[in-house]
Design a protein around this motif. Structure first.
Motif, PDB file in Angstrom:
ATOM      1  N   ILE A  28       1.092  -1.273  -0.181  1.00  5.87           N
ATOM      2  CA  ILE A  28       0.330   0.081   0.487  1.00  5.87           C
ATOM      3  C   ILE A  28       1.572   1.216   0.212  1.00  5.87           C
ATOM      4  CG2 ILE A  28      -1.407   1.291   1.580  1.00  5.87           C
ATOM      5  CD1 ILE A  28      -2.704  -1.086   2.242  1.00  5.87           C
ATOM      6  N   ILE A  29       0.694   2.359  -0.818  1.00  6.73           N
ATOM      7  CA  ILE A  29       1.440   3.281  -0.785  1.00  6.73           C
ATOM      8  C   ILE A  29       0.587   4.756  -0.600  1.00  6.73           C
ATOM      9  CG2 ILE A  29       2.172   5.330  -1.739  1.00  6.73           C
ATOM     10  CD1 ILE A  29       2.952   3.643  -3.857  1.00  6.73           C
ATOM     11  N   GLU A  30       0.647   5.658   0.901  1.00 12.29           N
ATOM     12  CA  GLU A  30      -0.419   6.341   2.000  1.00 12.29           C
ATOM     13  C   GLU A  30       0.025   7.292   1.434  1.00 12.29           C
ATOM     14  OE1 GLU A  30      -0.001   4.814   5.723  1.00 12.29           O
ATOM     15  OE2 GLU A  30      -1.737   3.405   5.867  1.00 12.29           O
ATOM     16  N   GLY A  38      -3.748  15.271  -5.836  1.00 14.11           N
ATOM     17  CA  GLY A  38      -3.237  15.018  -6.984  1.00 14.11           C
ATOM     18  C   GLY A  38      -3.262  13.246  -7.108  1.00 14.11           C
ATOM     19  N   LEU A  39      -4.299  12.588  -6.430  1.00 14.03           N
ATOM     20  CA  LEU A  39      -5.305  11.309  -6.905  1.00 14.03           C
ATOM     21  C   LEU A  39      -5.859  11.333  -7.789  1.00 14.03           C
ATOM     22  CD1 LEU A  39      -3.935   9.143  -3.673  1.00 14.03           C
ATOM     23  CD2 LEU A  39      -2.923  10.030  -5.679  1.00 14.03           C
ATOM     24  N   ASP A  40      -6.664  12.044  -8.055  1.00  9.86           N
ATOM     25  CA  ASP A  40      -7.825  12.732  -8.778  1.00  9.86           C
ATOM     26  C   ASP A  40      -7.887  11.725  -9.839  1.00  9.86           C
ATOM     27  OD1 ASP A  40     -10.752  13.153  -8.986  1.00  9.86           O
ATOM     28  OD2 ASP A  40      -9.652  14.373 -10.980  1.00  9.86           O
ATOM     29  N   GLN A  41      -8.793  10.849 -10.654  1.00 11.96           N
ATOM     30  CA  GLN A  41      -8.903   9.608 -11.778  1.00 11.96           C
ATOM     31  C   GLN A  41      -7.801   9.186 -11.928  1.00 11.96           C
ATOM     32  OE1 GLN A  41     -10.256  11.965 -15.101  1.00 11.96           O
ATOM     33  NE2 GLN A  41     -10.484  13.607 -13.868  1.00 11.96           N
ATOM     34  N   ARG A  96      -8.343   2.374  -5.503  1.00 13.82           N
ATOM     35  CA  ARG A  96      -7.912   3.276  -4.139  1.00 13.82           C
ATOM     36  C   ARG A  96      -9.168   2.936  -3.300  1.00 13.82           C
ATOM     37  NH1 ARG A  96      -8.292   9.036  -5.519  1.00 13.82           N
ATOM     38  NH2 ARG A  96      -8.197  10.164  -4.002  1.00 13.82           N
ATOM     39  N   GLU A  97      -8.173   3.905  -2.045  1.00 13.83           N
ATOM     40  CA  GLU A  97      -9.228   4.546  -1.175  1.00 13.83           C
ATOM     41  C   GLU A  97      -8.589   5.052  -0.403  1.00 13.83           C
ATOM     42  OE1 GLU A  97      -8.897   0.385   1.612  1.00 13.83           O
ATOM     43  OE2 GLU A  97     -10.445  -0.553   0.835  1.00 13.83           O
ATOM     44  N   ASP A  98      -9.318   6.255  -0.580  1.00 12.51           N
ATOM     45  CA  ASP A  98      -8.945   7.892  -0.911  1.00 12.51           C
ATOM     46  C   ASP A  98      -7.583   7.992  -0.895  1.00 12.51           C
ATOM     47  OD1 ASP A  98      -9.648   9.768   0.464  1.00 12.51           O
ATOM     48  OD2 ASP A  98      -8.900   9.154   3.291  1.00 12.51           O
ATOM     49  N   ASN A  99      -6.822   8.030   0.398  1.00  8.39           N
ATOM     50  CA  ASN A  99      -5.800   8.428   0.310  1.00  8.39           C
ATOM     51  C   ASN A  99      -4.403   6.928   0.228  1.00  8.39           C
ATOM     52  OD1 ASN A  99      -5.241   7.057   3.041  1.00  8.39           O
ATOM     53  ND2 ASN A  99      -3.359   8.584   3.290  1.00  8.39           N
ATOM     54  N   LYS A 100      -5.181   5.436   0.190  1.00  7.83           N
ATOM     55  CA  LYS A 100      -4.209   4.693   0.001  1.00  7.83           C
ATOM     56  C   LYS A 100      -4.233   3.956  -1.847  1.00  7.83           C
ATOM     57  CE  LYS A 100      -4.492   3.779   4.722  1.00  7.83           C
ATOM     58  NZ  LYS A 100      -5.270   3.100   5.916  1.00  7.83           N
TER      59      LYS A 100
END
Length: 360
Positions: A28-30, A38-41, A96-100
């Motif tokens: 997992i990358i947190e 910046g993770l949008d889409q 993807r789970e939120d920031n993960k």
């Protein structure tokens, strides 16, 4: 120069181990809160490139020993011991789970600082496109050369549609033969594979060795054995035959999988849940087999005598007098003053299906 950490890796590995082992696991990358937008889409991308900092690396040598092979220059290796200890790996984005970001294939230990994330784009990041135009099997040859059988099995699965023990055995045998024979394959019938089964095993052979029905370098003998003979033509024939020593190994080593196979495939009675479980077990077994010593499974014979056909002839074309469709002249049926295809002539023909070669 300023470098910012944008997140951290969460992995079961607390200390560095071989990258090959780490890349077979999920991690997992947190991403830190200030960078989450910046993770949008990012879910639209299957693969990502992860840049990270080798925070446990100390010092470097410009000429050093490698895990495998002789010494060579640092900048021709992927060693973590570098003047600027930055690593880059392409991973599969699972979800993807939120920031993960749940990823597969990241060779970084727990707590590794992540410096950047970029989407992988084959048209921009694939450095071998021009080489593949010149040599279509460039990537496959490279995997065989470095004995990366794990990735070979992944690619063979694209052809076969699923992973199973016998697909893995086909890849294992073909990769070994290509190495021993020092063979390449340009599809011009100088490398042949004589298979004795039309099962999953043959797809592993076809993909890895490039010996296919379409390029006339796959010869099928309806013997019903899990066996293949590779033939390299040249000034003299070089041959290698691989025969599966124990065809009951699945029943003996993997009884749960064998039981599910009987119910789901042989009897066609399995539930959806049982089908998925069988695929899961089949996959685990396949990737276990692909790491095994070839001699654990195969009896290997060198320089055996074998009867081979000549190079495939080129036949003239004819047209069926009834349906008008074009066909090879050698397959036409002559009836009085008509030339007919076998379908219009209602003539006998041979068919290769799950039962082997049958006359219809």
């Amino acid at each position: 120069m300023e470098i910012n950490k944008i997140g951290e890796v969460r992995s079961k590995y607390k200390e560095p181990v071989g990258p090959d082992e780490m890349r077979k696991s999920k991690s997992i990358i947190e991403v830190e809160a200030e960078y989450v937008d910046g993770l949008d889409q990012i879910e639209n991308y299957e693969y990502l490139q992860i840049l990270f900092y080798f925070h446990k690396s100390e010092g470097y040598d410009l000429i050093a020993k490698r895990r495998k092979g002789p010494e060579r220059g640092l900048f021709t290796s992927r060693s973590p011991r570098r003047p600027t200890p930055i690593g880059i790996t392409t991973v599969e984005l699972l979800k993807r789970e939120d920031n993960k970001l749940h990823v597969y294939g990241l060779d970084a230990v727990d707590g590794t600082p992540v410096l950047d994330i970029k989407p992988y784009a084959s048209f921009m990041d694939h450095p071998t496109l021009s080489l593949e135009k010149k040599t279509p099997r460039y990537q496959i040859n490279k995997l065989i050369k470095y004995q990366n059988l794990h990735d070979l099995l992944l690619k063979a699965g694209e052809l076969h549609g699923h992973y199973c023990p016998f697909l893995a055995l086909g890849v294992l045998a073909a990769a070994d033969a290509m190495t021993r024979l020092d063979a390449d394959n340009d599809g011009m019938e100088d490398l042949l594979a004589v298979v004795e089964t039309n099962g999953c095993f043959s797809d592993g052979v076809q993909y890895t060795a490039g010996t296919t029905f379409g390029n006339n370098s796959l010869i099928y003998r309806d013997f019903g054995k899990t066996a293949v003979t590779f033939v390299k033509r040249g000034d003299s024939l070089e041959t290698l035959r691989y025969y599966l020593k124990d065809s009951n190994f699945v029943e003996q080593k993997y009884p749960e999988a064998a039981k599910l196979f009987k119910k789901v495939i042989a009897e066609r009675k399995g539930t959806k849940k049982e089908q998925e479980k069988m695929k899961e077990l089949w996959q685990e077994i396949a990737f276990e087999i692909i790491e095994a010593d070839i001699k654990e499974y195969f009896k290997i014979e060198e320089n055996i005598e074998i009867e081979l056909p000549d190079y495939a002839p080129i036949f003239e074309d004819q047209n069926c007098s009834k349906c008008g469709e074009n066909l090879m002249a050698s397959k036409a049926v002559q009836k009085v003053d008509e030339v007919l295809c076998r379908n219009c002539a209602e003539s006998k023909y041979y068919q290769l299906d799950g039962s082997g070669i049958i006359e219809k």
